[in-house]
Design a protein around this motif. Structure first.
Motif, mmCIF file in Angstrom:
data_model
loop_
_atom_site.group_PDB
_atom_site.id
_atom_site.type_symbol
_atom_site.label_atom_id
_atom_site.label_comp_id
_atom_site.label_asym_id
_atom_site.label_seq_id
_atom_site.Cartn_x
_atom_site.Cartn_y
_atom_site.Cartn_z
ATOM 1 N N GLU A 88 -24.555 80.346 62.362
ATOM 2 C CA GLU A 88 -24.818 81.535 63.180
ATOM 3 C C GLU A 88 -26.030 81.336 64.082
ATOM 4 O O GLU A 88 -26.007 81.722 65.248
ATOM 5 C CB GLU A 88 -25.067 82.757 62.279
ATOM 6 N N PHE A 89 -27.086 80.766 63.532
ATOM 7 C CA PHE A 89 -28.313 80.550 64.311
ATOM 8 C C PHE A 89 -28.056 79.724 65.566
ATOM 9 O O PHE A 89 -28.704 79.915 66.588
ATOM 10 C CB PHE A 89 -29.381 79.867 63.453
ATOM 11 N N LEU A 90 -27.125 78.806 65.508
ATOM 12 C CA LEU A 90 -26.840 77.938 66.657
ATOM 13 C C LEU A 90 -26.046 78.660 67.743
ATOM 14 O O LEU A 90 -26.061 78.246 68.901
ATOM 15 C CB LEU A 90 -26.068 76.698 66.196
ATOM 16 N N GLY A 91 -25.378 79.758 67.381
ATOM 17 C CA GLY A 91 -24.491 80.465 68.297
ATOM 18 C C GLY A 91 -25.205 81.313 69.341
ATOM 19 O O GLY A 91 -26.422 81.518 69.309
ATOM 20 N N GLU A 92 -24.407 81.841 70.270
ATOM 21 C CA GLU A 92 -24.914 82.610 71.414
ATOM 22 C C GLU A 92 -25.705 83.846 71.015
ATOM 23 O O GLU A 92 -26.671 84.205 71.693
ATOM 24 C CB GLU A 92 -23.749 83.030 72.320
ATOM 25 N N ASP A 93 -25.299 84.517 69.946
ATOM 26 C CA ASP A 93 -25.977 85.749 69.552
ATOM 27 C C ASP A 93 -27.365 85.513 68.974
ATOM 28 O O ASP A 93 -28.186 86.431 68.933
ATOM 29 C CB ASP A 93 -25.144 86.514 68.524
ATOM 30 N N TRP A 94 -27.614 84.298 68.521
ATOM 31 C CA TRP A 94 -28.924 83.985 67.946
ATOM 32 C C TRP A 94 -29.692 83.101 68.936
ATOM 33 O O TRP A 94 -30.179 83.571 69.939
ATOM 34 C CB TRP A 94 -28.757 83.338 66.566
ATOM 35 N N PHE A 95 -29.810 81.816 68.653
ATOM 36 C CA PHE A 95 -30.623 80.932 69.494
ATOM 37 C C PHE A 95 -29.882 80.356 70.694
ATOM 38 O O PHE A 95 -30.505 79.865 71.617
ATOM 39 C CB PHE A 95 -31.214 79.789 68.656
ATOM 40 N N ASN A 96 -28.556 80.377 70.664
ATOM 41 C CA ASN A 96 -27.746 79.808 71.739
ATOM 42 C C ASN A 96 -28.196 78.371 72.051
ATOM 43 O O ASN A 96 -28.628 78.045 73.151
ATOM 44 C CB ASN A 96 -27.811 80.677 72.997
ATOM 45 N N ALA A 97 -28.070 77.524 71.035
ATOM 46 C CA ALA A 97 -28.558 76.144 71.133
ATOM 47 C C ALA A 97 -27.912 75.359 72.263
ATOM 48 O O ALA A 97 -28.539 74.478 72.850
ATOM 49 C CB ALA A 97 -28.338 75.413 69.806
ATOM 50 N N ALA A 98 -26.670 75.676 72.603
ATOM 51 C CA ALA A 98 -25.992 74.950 73.687
ATOM 52 C C ALA A 98 -26.702 75.181 75.021
ATOM 53 O O ALA A 98 -26.835 74.260 75.828
ATOM 54 C CB ALA A 98 -24.535 75.378 73.779
ATOM 55 N N MET A 99 -27.180 76.398 75.255
ATOM 56 C CA MET A 99 -27.844 76.714 76.514
ATOM 57 C C MET A 99 -29.358 76.489 76.455
ATOM 58 O O MET A 99 -29.979 76.112 77.440
ATOM 59 C CB MET A 99 -27.568 78.148 76.929
#
Length: 190
Positions: A88-99
């Protein structure tokens, strides 16, 4: 006479070292981590660890107020010790690691407090948002590293932030908005 010459030579040596230039150190990614902790419904205090550190510490022992720090950690390295939460942390709603693959701290002011303690103010950037924070820092040690034989330095620093200030507000107020952020770092001379 020899004792006097030795005293003069030692005095000269120490006065030369007193005017030594600031030293720049490269952050050691294997010994540098950011650790975040928060309240979980008031019952426990979970943590997440971020690694993949990069950066530079420039420390001036004679004029510590002229020192500076620029450091980043990789969001993709986050480990919450709960697989589903880490995902979850890696996803858009949290840290959005991709961006936003990195969180960074760049100091703007260092204030010596005595006894190897410092107030380090700087710009903390998380998920594309930058806020000014002050970290309470402690110089743990400085000298020759026993393994590399290079000059090394180590600090611990801590501050409290509100995650909602950085656009990460899921489950607030049930899951704490206030995050204790601790940085432990070791760096070696370039």
């Amino acid at each position: 006479m020899n004792k006097r010459i030795s005293t003069i030579l030692l005095s000269a040596l120490f006065s030369v070292s007193a005017f030594a230039a600031p030293t720049s150190y490269s952050v050691d990614p294997t010994h540098t981590f950011a650790v975040a902790s928060w309240s979980h419904f008031g019952f426990s205090t979970p943590t997440a660890v971020f690694a993949g550190a990069e950066g530079t510490i420039t420390y001036d022992a004679e004029k510590p107020a002229q020192s500076d720090i620029a450091i980043s950690v990789s969001i993709e390295t986050v480990d919450t010790f709960v697989d589903k939460l880490t995902e979850e942390f890696l996803g858009e709603d949290w840290f959005n690691a991709a961006m936003y693959p990195k969180a960074t701290f760049v100091s703007t002011k260092v204030v010596p407090k005595g006894d190897n303690k410092f107030a380090v103010t700087g710009d903390l950037t998380i998920k594309g948002t930058t806020k000014t924070v002050t970290m309470d820092a402690t110089l743990n040690g400085m000298g020759e590293h026993p393994m590399s034989k290079k000059q090394a330095i180590g600090f611990d620093a801590e501050t409290v932030i509100k995650r909602s200030d950085f656009g990460i507000d899921q489950y607030v107020p049930y899951v704490g908005d206030e995050i204790t952020l601790r940085l432990t770092t070791e760096a070696q001379a370039k």
